[in-house]
Design a protein around this motif. Structure first.
Motif, PDB file in Angstrom:
ATOM      1  N   CYS A  99      25.858  40.031  56.479  1.00  0.00           N
ATOM      2  CA  CYS A  99      26.766  40.244  57.597  1.00  0.00           C
ATOM      3  C   CYS A  99      28.159  40.589  57.075  1.00  0.00           C
ATOM      4  O   CYS A  99      28.526  40.238  55.955  1.00  0.00           O
ATOM      5  CB  CYS A  99      26.812  39.023  58.524  1.00  0.00           C
ATOM      6  N   GLU A 159      31.047  37.025  57.317  1.00  0.00           N
ATOM      7  CA  GLU A 159      31.046  35.924  56.353  1.00  0.00           C
ATOM      8  C   GLU A 159      30.237  36.260  55.108  1.00  0.00           C
ATOM      9  O   GLU A 159      30.086  35.446  54.230  1.00  0.00           O
ATOM     10  CB  GLU A 159      30.435  34.678  57.010  1.00  0.00           C
ATOM     11  N   HIS A 166      27.083  36.431  54.850  1.00  0.00           N
ATOM     12  CA  HIS A 166      25.833  35.686  54.737  1.00  0.00           C
ATOM     13  C   HIS A 166      24.724  36.665  54.357  1.00  0.00           C
ATOM     14  O   HIS A 166      24.687  37.769  54.858  1.00  0.00           O
ATOM     15  CB  HIS A 166      25.447  35.057  56.087  1.00  0.00           C
ATOM     16  N   CYS A 198      23.456  38.459  62.411  1.00  0.00           N
ATOM     17  CA  CYS A 198      23.377  37.418  61.391  1.00  0.00           C
ATOM     18  C   CYS A 198      22.899  36.122  62.033  1.00  0.00           C
ATOM     19  O   CYS A 198      23.466  35.679  63.029  1.00  0.00           O
ATOM     20  CB  CYS A 198      24.752  37.221  60.759  1.00  0.00           C
ATOM     21  N   TYR A 252      23.270  33.221  61.003  1.00  0.00           N
ATOM     22  CA  TYR A 252      24.203  32.123  60.752  1.00  0.00           C
ATOM     23  C   TYR A 252      25.402  32.186  61.689  1.00  0.00           C
ATOM     24  O   TYR A 252      25.844  31.175  62.220  1.00  0.00           O
ATOM     25  CB  TYR A 252      24.709  32.164  59.309  1.00  0.00           C
ATOM     26  N   CYS A 253      25.950  33.410  61.881  1.00  0.00           N
ATOM     27  CA  CYS A 253      27.182  33.497  62.658  1.00  0.00           C
ATOM     28  C   CYS A 253      27.096  34.500  63.799  1.00  0.00           C
ATOM     29  O   CYS A 253      28.036  34.646  64.568  1.00  0.00           O
ATOM     30  CB  CYS A 253      28.372  33.825  61.746  1.00  0.00           C
TER      31      CYS A 253
HETATM   32 ZN   LIG Z   1      27.070  35.721  59.074  1.00  0.00          ZN
END
Ligand SMILES: [Zn+2]
Length: 150
Positions: free
Chosen positions: A8, A11, A13, A36, A38-39
């Motif tokens: 991403c 961040e 990730h 993503c 994660y975020c």
């Molecule tokens: Zn991310």
């Protein structure tokens, strides 16, 4: 099915997503559907799979190794990311239990509105759905039957 390592923009990730083809990836990315896990950032790009240890003071800029076996840590990250992704996908999907084959067939033939569904199918049902050209995919993780939860 083809798997891409993605990263991403926000961040950085790194995560992994399966697509039907690399064209699917391009299409879904263009429509902002690749996010993503994660975020939720949709500014993703294919990750260059450099060794993940490189943060540890190795500034020599060694050539990236295109393929490396995942470390146990990397493996765990990947599973966590896949589980998160599955959860996200299933949040918009209707659980149809044992009626999966019937529902998938009805949607395929336009007898029911197209919508994401998931459920159970025997290997026999799975085989005939695929033979009929119905687009189904196995989930990477088992799903708890909502009816069994209580
Ligand atoms: Zn991310």
């Amino acid at each position: 099915m083809i798997v891409f390592d993605l990263r991403c923009g926000a961040e950085r990730h790194v995560f992994e997503i399966w697509f039907g083809s690399s064209q699917d990836y391009e299409d879904q990315k263009a429509r902002g559907l690749v996010a993503c896990p994660y975020c939720g950032d949709t500014a993703v790009e294919k990750a260059v799979m450099a060794p993940r240890l490189s943060a540890k003071g190795n500034q020599k800029g060694e050539p990236a190794q295109p393929v490396s076996l995942p470390t146990p840590e990397g493996m765990k990250d990947m599973l966590v990311a896949m589980a998160a992704l599955q959860k996200k996908v299933l949040a918009n999907s209707t659980y149809v239990g044992d009626r999966f084959a019937d529902e998938a067939r009805a949607i395929h033939h336009g007898e029911k509105d197209e919508r994401p569904i998931h459920g159970k199918a025997t290997s026999e049902e799975t085989r005939s759905l695929i033979e009929e050209g119905i687009n189904i995919a196995p989930l990477p993780f088992p799903v708890v039957d909502p009816l069994d939860e209580n």
